[in-house]
Structure formats: C-alpha cells, structure tokens
Design an enzyme around this catalytic site. Structure first.
Site, PDB file in Angstrom:
ATOM      1  N   GLU A   7      51.317 100.357  18.126  1.00 29.82           N
ATOM      2  CA  GLU A   7      52.305  99.716  19.162  1.00 29.82           C
ATOM      3  C   GLU A   7      52.277 100.289  20.457  1.00 29.82           C
ATOM      4  OE1 GLU A   7      57.155  98.629  18.755  1.00 29.82           O
ATOM      5  OE2 GLU A   7      56.548 100.591  18.195  1.00 29.82           O
ATOM      6  N   ILE A  66      72.501  97.621  14.083  1.00 32.14           N
ATOM      7  CA  ILE A  66      72.672  98.105  15.148  1.00 32.14           C
ATOM      8  C   ILE A  66      71.789  97.533  15.956  1.00 32.14           C
ATOM      9  CG2 ILE A  66      72.279 100.335  16.739  1.00 32.14           C
ATOM     10  CD1 ILE A  66      72.931 102.115  14.192  1.00 32.14           C
ATOM     11  N   HIS A  67      70.313  97.424  15.843  1.00 36.78           N
ATOM     12  CA  HIS A  67      69.337  96.536  16.660  1.00 36.78           C
ATOM     13  C   HIS A  67      69.744  95.155  16.625  1.00 36.78           C
ATOM     14  CE1 HIS A  67      66.981 100.278  16.215  1.00 36.78           C
ATOM     15  NE2 HIS A  67      66.209  99.731  17.266  1.00 36.78           N
ATOM     16  N   ASP A  76      61.179 100.780  11.790  1.00 35.06           N
ATOM     17  CA  ASP A  76      60.956 101.433  13.070  1.00 35.06           C
ATOM     18  C   ASP A  76      61.484 102.888  13.072  1.00 35.06           C
ATOM     19  OD1 ASP A  76      60.152 101.513  15.701  1.00 35.06           O
ATOM     20  OD2 ASP A  76      61.573 100.190  16.631  1.00 35.06           O
ATOM     21  N   HIS A 111      59.495  93.399  15.700  1.00 29.95           N
ATOM     22  CA  HIS A 111      60.883  93.691  15.527  1.00 29.95           C
ATOM     23  C   HIS A 111      61.634  92.419  16.125  1.00 29.95           C
ATOM     24  CE1 HIS A 111      59.996  95.802  19.120  1.00 29.95           C
ATOM     25  NE2 HIS A 111      59.840  96.926  18.598  1.00 29.95           N
ATOM     26  N   HIS A 133      57.186 104.994  12.761  1.00 28.71           N
ATOM     27  CA  HIS A 133      56.681 106.209  13.512  1.00 28.71           C
ATOM     28  C   HIS A 133      56.955 107.748  13.036  1.00 28.71           C
ATOM     29  CE1 HIS A 133      56.420 103.392  16.681  1.00 28.71           C
ATOM     30  NE2 HIS A 133      57.517 102.751  16.558  1.00 28.71           N
TER      31      HIS A 133
END
Length: 389
Positions: free
Chosen positions: A133, A254-255, A278, A220, A63
C-alpha cells in the site's frame, strides 16, 4: 489425533449444513456431515451448541497488531501479529506495508518474504503474501502516508520491490490517475499481482481505465478516494457501479457510517464485498501513541488518528471478528453470508481460493465459531482448538 467439532451449522462453499459435525485429523479437515448420519470415531470432542462454524478469516489489509508493525520485517515482531490475529479468528493474512523510505520498504519486503517462504506455523495466522500500500498513490488522497515519501508510478522501482519480496507481493494499491500508473498496473498484473485502486483522486473515467488495465479491487471503499458527485461520479461512483470489481470496506463504524455501509452492500453484494481491518500496531492495545510505519499515531476510544491531527484517520484498531459482527448489525445481512465476506471473497481476490477461504476436505483445519449474535466463540488453527483470545 482425530478431533470432532459439533455445532448448529457449518458454512460450506455452496451451502450450509445444519446440526453439523466436522472431523479434523492431524490438523487437516478430514470429513463433515450431520448428526443425523451419526458421528464418526474421534479422540476428542468439542461440542458447540448454537454455534456457526465457518472458515477462518483472511485479512488482506492489515499493518500490524499487539504493538508490532509488519514493516519491522522480523520473525519476532511479526510473530506477535500472527498470534494476535489467530486469536481473533484470522487463519491467514496479507501483511500490508505503508509508504516509507525506499530502503526501509526494501528491508521490510525482504524480511516478510523470508517469513512467507517458511512452512506455515500452527501458532498463528499464516502470512500468504504482501499487500504493498503505497508509495504509488495520490498526494491529494494520501491519508497519513508521508507526502515526501510518495513516489510516481515506476516499473523500475516496482521491480526493485518485487525482487526484494522474492515475488511475494500479492496485492498492490495504486492511484490510476497518476502518470504511468496504467503501465505499472499492466506490468504488475502480468507478474500475477492483484491491483487494488485507491488512495486516489481519480475521476470515474480514470478509475475505469485502471480497471481496463488490470485493476480488480478497491482499497478501503469511501476512504481516501474521490467521492460521488452527480456530475462527476469519481472513483467511488465507479467502484459502486462496477459489478466485476471487488471492494474492501472497514466496518468499524468510524471510517464508514452504517448508512454508507448499507449503500456499499446493496452495490457490491455477497460476491464482491470484502471485509478488512486496516489494523495497525495499536490493535489489541490500550489507548496511547503507537507507530504506523515511520510515523506516530494516537489511539483513543477505538479511534486511530495521525499524531497531532485528530481529524485524520490513521488505520484502525478493528479486528476481523468485530468487522463480521458490525457488518451484520449494520446491514442485516445473514451471518452465514457475512462470514464469506471475511474468508471466501478475500481468498478469491488474492488468488488463494484453492487453499483458503472455505471448508474443504484435505485443507488445513483453520476454523472459526460464531454465536448467533455474531460474537467470536472459538478459533481453531491447524486443528489446535482454543477459545477466542
């Protein structure tokens, strides 16, 4: 100008050349070989001992970076993003929108199309097409996308986006369980848009219906999708089970935790796994508050969350070179293989396999160099060779 790179290995589409050299002429890959065959004539020589040369990376889900969001849609704003990405080993990318007011999205698409239509710059990563998205995503799995701005799947609205983008939308995230989503997937697929299933509360059956309609990837993986249950496998179960489906993953630790990354790796394997960032405007910036589309995001210690909601992740500040390093560390996969997840696979998914994602004679010389530990050592964009930023 003929620039020669020498290194311990060079990643080729179907093999790896050891003790390799790569010759770049006027920004283009001229030839390659091994030192044992002798070195070709050159004007300058960059020797990189103990380094792996690989194709520059392609981030299909990003992004922004360097305090700029691609939703700005301006040459000045996006130029900061392209230069930052190039410094982290990215040769090309899909600027990724986020759910916003329709007029804001139309404006951003128009501006991004202008940048995509321009000749590729040698100053930064090349924007190849748009990843849309939102807004055709699920309220239940919207993440930080503003709920009041989500839209039901609509061919009419998509066509407005398509026209504003002048046909540069290359990838679109859709929740397949929503009314009329399958019709939209078929329509967009017929125009050449790749459909990624995500931000979705779909069951396994609804996910499989999305694939049958034209879905080719998952957005994702694990994040913002219905999880795996032994009685209802959900979108996650369907994604991990389908050998034909590409699947993105954010390997920042983290994700998705390393155990889950390893499960993903065993399921998707070297031909369908895709590394993404991301990344948002805060990427490369200090802790603080930043923008993602129309809303605020707080960043602290590598974690991006919706302002005022510390438990809601909002994009990331991951870079592709760190994604490669992390994925290799989490899974034990060979670095050679992992570089392909960041270049070859995303190029194949997005329809750019004939121009990006591999070291091929005649292509633009976008090259990265990794240490044996998976650290980015240097990057080369269109033959311009520089140390990593």
């Amino acid at each position: 100008m003929r620039s020669l790179l020498t290194a311990s290995a060079l990643v080729l589409p179907e093999s790896v050349t050891k003790d390799a050299w790569l010759l770049i002429e006027d920004g283009t890959i001229h030839s390659f070989g091994t030192r044992g065959d002798g070195l070709p004539q050159h004007d300058e020589h960059h020797d990189l001992p103990d380094v792996l040369l690989a194709p520059a990376m392609l981030d299909i889900h990003v992004h922004g970076a360097a305090n700029h969001d691609v939703m700005e849609g301006t040459a000045e704003g996006v130029s900061h993003v392209t230069r930052f990405l190039a410094g982290r080993g990215v040769g090309a990318f899909l600027p990724t929108t986020v759910t916003a007011p329709v007029d804001d999205t139309l404006h951003a698409l128009d501006g991004l199309a202008t940048l995509i239509e321009k000749p590729a710059s040698v100053e930064g990563a090349t924007p190849l097409g748009v990843h849309l998205e939102g807004p055709f995503i699920s309220h239940a799995k919207r993440g930080v996308h503003p709920p009041e701005l989500l839209q039901p799947p609509s061919i009419e609205l998509f066509d407005r986006f398509w026209q504003a983008s002048r046909g540069t939308i290359r990838l679109m995230t859709v929740a397949p369980e929503l009314p009329h989503a399958l019709d939209l997937i078929k329509h967009a697929t017929a125009l050449g848009v790749r459909i990624s299933l995500g931000h979705s509360d779909a069951t396994a059956a609804e996910t499989n219906a999305g694939v049958a309609a034209g879905g080719v990837s998952a957005t994702h993986t694990y994040n913002a999708m219905r999880g795996l249950d032994h009685r209802e496998p959900g979108m996650l179960g369907a994604v991990l089970d389908d050998d034909s489906l590409y699947a993105e993953i954010i390997a920042d630790g983290i994700h998705v935790q390393p155990i889950a990354v390893r499960i993903y790796w065993r399921s998707k394997g070297p031909s369908r796994a895709i590394l993404i960032t991301d990344g948002m405007s805060a990427t490369g910036m200090p802790n603080g508050r930043y923008r993602l589309g129309t809303f605020d995001v707080d960043v602290a210690d590598g974690r991006a969350t919706a302002a005022g909601s510390p438990d809601v992740l909002a994009g990331s500040v991951l870079t592709m070179d760190r994604a490669v390093h992390n994925f290799a560390a989490f899974t034990g996969a060979p670095l050679v293989t992992v570089t392909r997840l960041a270049a070859t696979n995303p190029a194949a998914l997005a329809g750019f396999a004939q121009s990006h994602g591999a070291v091929v004679v005649g292509r633009r010389a976008d090259i990265v160099a990794f240490s044996p530990e998976g650290q980015l050592v240097a990057t080369c964009i269109a033959g311009r060779f520089a140390r990593a930023q």
